[in-house]
Design an enzyme around this catalytic site. Structure first.
Site, PDB file in Angstrom:
ATOM      1  N   ASP A  92       6.919  -6.342 -10.488  1.00 32.90           N
ATOM      2  CA  ASP A  92       8.349  -6.557 -10.577  1.00 32.90           C
ATOM      3  C   ASP A  92       8.590  -8.057 -10.578  1.00 32.90           C
ATOM      4  O   ASP A  92       7.721  -8.843 -10.204  1.00 32.90           O
ATOM      5  CB  ASP A  92       9.065  -5.868  -9.393  1.00 32.90           C
ATOM      6  CG  ASP A  92      10.565  -5.671  -9.684  1.00 32.90           C
ATOM      7  OD1 ASP A  92      11.260  -5.126  -8.826  1.00 32.90           O
ATOM      8  OD2 ASP A  92      11.017  -6.076 -10.779  1.00 32.90           O
ATOM      9  N   SER A  93       9.785  -8.474 -11.000  1.00 29.59           N
ATOM     10  CA  SER A  93      10.019  -9.899 -11.266  1.00 29.59           C
ATOM     11  C   SER A  93      10.431 -10.678 -10.034  1.00 29.59           C
ATOM     12  O   SER A  93      10.490 -11.906 -10.061  1.00 29.59           O
ATOM     13  CB  SER A  93      11.122 -10.034 -12.314  1.00 29.59           C
ATOM     14  OG  SER A  93      12.217  -9.190 -11.952  1.00 29.59           O
ATOM     15  N   GLY A  94      10.712  -9.983  -8.930  1.00 29.82           N
ATOM     16  CA  GLY A  94      11.016 -10.664  -7.684  1.00 29.82           C
ATOM     17  C   GLY A  94      12.494 -10.753  -7.369  1.00 29.82           C
ATOM     18  O   GLY A  94      12.866 -10.908  -6.198  1.00 29.82           O
ATOM     19  N   GLY A  95      13.355 -10.630  -8.360  1.00 29.32           N
ATOM     20  CA  GLY A  95      14.795 -10.784  -8.135  1.00 29.32           C
ATOM     21  C   GLY A  95      15.334  -9.780  -7.140  1.00 29.32           C
ATOM     22  O   GLY A  95      16.044 -10.126  -6.193  1.00 29.32           O
ATOM     23  N   PHE A  96      14.937  -8.545  -7.320  1.00 30.48           N
ATOM     24  CA  PHE A  96      15.436  -7.477  -6.430  1.00 30.48           C
ATOM     25  C   PHE A  96      14.962  -7.707  -5.000  1.00 30.48           C
ATOM     26  O   PHE A  96      15.741  -7.588  -4.049  1.00 30.48           O
ATOM     27  CB  PHE A  96      14.935  -6.126  -6.926  1.00 30.48           C
ATOM     28  CG  PHE A  96      15.475  -4.953  -6.143  1.00 30.48           C
ATOM     29  CD1 PHE A  96      14.726  -4.399  -5.099  1.00 30.48           C
ATOM     30  CD2 PHE A  96      16.712  -4.409  -6.426  1.00 30.48           C
ATOM     31  CE1 PHE A  96      15.219  -3.328  -4.371  1.00 30.48           C
ATOM     32  CE2 PHE A  96      17.209  -3.335  -5.697  1.00 30.48           C
ATOM     33  CZ  PHE A  96      16.460  -2.799  -4.676  1.00 30.48           C
ATOM     34  N   ASP A 146      15.763 -10.385 -13.227  1.00 27.99           N
ATOM     35  CA  ASP A 146      17.128  -9.853 -13.346  1.00 27.99           C
ATOM     36  C   ASP A 146      17.843  -9.948 -12.010  1.00 27.99           C
ATOM     37  O   ASP A 146      17.247 -10.294 -10.990  1.00 27.99           O
ATOM     38  CB  ASP A 146      17.071  -8.381 -13.779  1.00 27.99           C
ATOM     39  CG  ASP A 146      16.411  -7.495 -12.730  1.00 27.99           C
ATOM     40  OD1 ASP A 146      15.525  -7.991 -12.008  1.00 27.99           O
ATOM     41  OD2 ASP A 146      16.759  -6.303 -12.627  1.00 27.99           O
ATOM     42  N   GLN A 189      21.062  -3.123 -16.933  1.00 29.83           N
ATOM     43  CA  GLN A 189      21.945  -3.120 -15.795  1.00 29.83           C
ATOM     44  C   GLN A 189      23.296  -2.551 -16.239  1.00 29.83           C
ATOM     45  O   GLN A 189      23.388  -1.989 -17.336  1.00 29.83           O
ATOM     46  CB  GLN A 189      22.093  -4.547 -15.218  1.00 29.83           C
ATOM     47  CG  GLN A 189      20.816  -5.122 -14.611  1.00 29.83           C
ATOM     48  CD  GLN A 189      20.372  -4.424 -13.340  1.00 29.83           C
ATOM     49  OE1 GLN A 189      21.116  -3.644 -12.728  1.00 29.83           O
ATOM     50  NE2 GLN A 189      19.133  -4.676 -12.925  1.00 29.83           N
ATOM     51  N   GLY A 216      19.298  -1.195 -11.402  1.00 31.54           N
ATOM     52  CA  GLY A 216      20.624  -1.046 -10.809  1.00 31.54           C
ATOM     53  C   GLY A 216      20.917   0.324 -10.239  1.00 31.54           C
ATOM     54  O   GLY A 216      22.053   0.622  -9.868  1.00 31.54           O
ATOM     55  N   ASP A 266       8.623   4.137  -9.861  1.00 31.43           N
ATOM     56  CA  ASP A 266       7.872   3.613  -8.717  1.00 31.43           C
ATOM     57  C   ASP A 266       8.708   3.820  -7.461  1.00 31.43           C
ATOM     58  O   ASP A 266       9.952   3.834  -7.543  1.00 31.43           O
ATOM     59  CB  ASP A 266       7.599   2.108  -8.893  1.00 31.43           C
ATOM     60  CG  ASP A 266       8.781   1.280  -8.420  1.00 31.43           C
ATOM     61  OD1 ASP A 266       9.743   1.141  -9.219  1.00 31.43           O
ATOM     62  OD2 ASP A 266       8.763   0.803  -7.259  1.00 31.43           O
ATOM     63  N   CYS A 304      -3.066  22.365  -1.162  1.00 27.94           N
ATOM     64  CA  CYS A 304      -3.320  20.987  -1.574  1.00 27.94           C
ATOM     65  C   CYS A 304      -4.810  20.693  -1.482  1.00 27.94           C
ATOM     66  O   CYS A 304      -5.485  21.108  -0.529  1.00 27.94           O
ATOM     67  CB  CYS A 304      -2.535  20.023  -0.681  1.00 27.94           C
ATOM     68  SG  CYS A 304      -2.764  18.288  -1.107  1.00 27.94           S
ATOM     69  N   CYS A 306      -6.142  17.577  -1.349  1.00 29.04           N
ATOM     70  CA  CYS A 306      -6.401  16.204  -0.884  1.00 29.04           C
ATOM     71  C   CYS A 306      -7.272  16.257   0.370  1.00 29.04           C
ATOM     72  O   CYS A 306      -7.367  17.296   1.050  1.00 29.04           O
ATOM     73  CB  CYS A 306      -5.085  15.492  -0.603  1.00 29.04           C
ATOM     74  SG  CYS A 306      -4.443  15.710   1.070  1.00 29.04           S
ATOM     75  N   CYS A 309      -5.669  17.660   3.617  1.00 29.77           N
ATOM     76  CA  CYS A 309      -5.419  19.111   3.657  1.00 29.77           C
ATOM     77  C   CYS A 309      -6.713  19.906   3.614  1.00 29.77           C
ATOM     78  O   CYS A 309      -6.789  21.014   4.137  1.00 29.77           O
ATOM     79  CB  CYS A 309      -4.525  19.509   2.488  1.00 29.77           C
ATOM     80  SG  CYS A 309      -2.893  18.793   2.614  1.00 29.77           S
ATOM     81  N   HIS A 335      -2.289  12.011   1.306  1.00 27.97           N
ATOM     82  CA  HIS A 335      -1.690  13.300   0.927  1.00 27.97           C
ATOM     83  C   HIS A 335      -0.438  13.095   0.081  1.00 27.97           C
ATOM     84  O   HIS A 335      -0.256  13.698  -0.977  1.00 27.97           O
ATOM     85  CB  HIS A 335      -1.327  14.126   2.170  1.00 27.97           C
ATOM     86  CG  HIS A 335      -0.406  15.252   1.809  1.00 27.97           C
ATOM     87  ND1 HIS A 335      -0.844  16.419   1.229  1.00 27.97           N
ATOM     88  CD2 HIS A 335       0.943  15.326   1.875  1.00 27.97           C
ATOM     89  CE1 HIS A 335       0.197  17.185   0.949  1.00 27.97           C
ATOM     90  NE2 HIS A 335       1.295  16.552   1.329  1.00 27.97           N
TER      91      HIS A 335
END
Ligand SMILES: Nc1nc2c(CCNCC3CCCCC3)c3[nH]c(NCCc4ccccc4)nc3cc2c(=O)[nH]1
Ligand SMILES: [Zn+2]
Length: 372
Positions: A92-96, A146, A189, A216, A266, A304, A306, A309, A335
């Site tokens: 990610d670009s870091g702005g958020f 952004d 946005q 956004g 994500d 499951c 994993c 489990c 899990h």
């Protein structure tokens, strides 16, 4: 696509199945991307993250620029070498993160200045510096710099913020340059406003990107409002490129987003909640710290596959969480990430078979069973 291609393989209604081909490997979509904030998916070895089925993970410009520093990571061979992950990484670009984590932020046309939440040192992020940091990290998929407005915000503020982000998208593209095998994604946005989102989508299309994110959202609007926005936003973006919904979400958010044409997502939720004892299962949520699990010899989820489990009882997971043992976060994170990837794999198959609606109905029916 600068050497990065997107092949649409099947659709079922608005849901899509495809593959993004990058220099470091293929990403099967719809895809869920685990978050590796400080060059690690917390409580997981990289091999374990790969074992869950993840084709790509997220790195974080904001955290890594503060510690250990982007230039240092570059000197050490880049983020893939540094964290021993040789598959694709999206950063990610870091702005958020600046707007949600840093102190004393100052936002201008140029970018954002702020003080580090780590040691109080002063920093600046601009579209140009964000592109440089993501290049130094060696990111395969780079996000435009952004601004994501905090909600609630009035329409005027949302419009002004979106237009700033579109000017920053232009500067991001300019600064990104031409990096064969690497992709740059624009970020739409415009809040929940159809016309502002259309204006943003058109601006991004004019600039031209390898993929398009829906930004956004997941900022407090709630699932109903988010889905209402996803009822129009994905189709405003170019159909032949990946669509990435940022920061989403709970399992039912993810299913609803894929149903509405989203290809990638994500979220910190499966890893962060796993460390607090919150398990996400096909029958709903289980808080393993609850006393009712203390004598339960059953696995968390008998269906499951994993390690948590297959090899441990609820009683054991309950014990190690109550005792604060490190293995507790490891097992539940594994899990949760495994379960998220199982949802994605199930949707990919269902879309290819034209039975997404049936798969979705089954997904919801299982969660309504209760008493888990
Ligand atoms: N550029 C950009 N990023 C956004 C992000 C960060 C996505 N995750 C990055 C990832 C990089 C590595 C470190 C971690 C973050 C968002 N996350 C959310 N909601 C999260 C809502 C949420 C869900 C669960 C728990 C906490 C918060 N909305 C988002 C909107 C935007 C946006 O417009 N622009
Ligand atoms: Zn499991």
């Amino acid at each position: 696509m600068s050497g990065v291609t997107f092949e649409l393989q099947a659709t079922d209604g608005r849901a899509r199945r495809g593959v993004i081909r990058t220099a470091r490997g293929d990403i099967r979509t719809p895809a869920f991307m685990p978050v590796g904030t400080a060059a690690t998916v917390k409580a997981m070895m990289p091999e374990s993250v790969a074992a869950t089925g993840a084709d790509i993970l997220l790195g974080n410009t904001y955290h890594l620029m503060l510690r250990p520093g982007a230039e240092r990571v570059a000197r050490l061979g880049g983020l893939h070498r540094f964290m021993n992950w040789d598959k694709p990484i999206l950063t990610d670009s870091g702005g958020f993160q600046v707007m949600s984590l840093a102190e004393l932020r100052k936002l201008t046309e140029k970018g954002v200045t702020f003080r580090s939440h780590v040691d109080g040192s002063k920093h600046e992020l601009t579209p140009e510096r964000s592109m440089e940091i993501q290049r130094l990290l060696g990111s395969d998929i780079v996000m435009c710099f952004d601004e994501c407005p905090a909600l609630p915000a009035d329409r005027k503020r949302i419009a002004e913020s979106m237009r700033l982000s579109m000017r920053w998208a232009e500067r991001s593209k300019e600064a990104f340059g031409d990096r064969p095998g690497h992709a740059l994604f624009g970020i739409q946005q415009g809040g929940l406003e159809p016309d502002l989102r259309e204006e943003s989508a058109e601006a991004l299309r004019q600039i031209g990107f390898d993929g398009y994110a829906i930004g956004g959202l997941a900022v407090g609007e709630g699932q109903e409002a988010m889905f209402a926005c996803l009822d129009f936003a994905p189709e405003q973006l170019p159909a032949d490129r990946p669509r990435y919904l940022m920061g989403v979400g709970k399992p039912d958010d993810i299913v609803g987003a894929v149903k509405r044409g989203v290809d990638m997502m994500d979220c910190v939720l499966p890893s962060r909640s796993g460390r607090t004892g919150q398990a996400w299962t096909r029958r709903g949520q289980v808080n393993i710290k609850n006393a009712r699990h203390a004598d339960d010899p059953r696995p968390l989820d008998a269906q499951c596959t994993c390690p948590a489990c297959r090899n441990y009882s609820r009683a054991y997971l309950h014990h190690v969480f109550r005792a604060g043992e490190m293995i507790s976060g490891m097992l539940l994170t594994w899990h949760n990430l495994h379960y998220y990837q199982e949802i994605m794999a199930g949707m990919r198959v269902a879309i290819s078979q034209g039975r997404f609606a049936a798969w979705e109905a089954d997904f919801h029916a299982m969660r309504a069973q209760g008493d888990i």
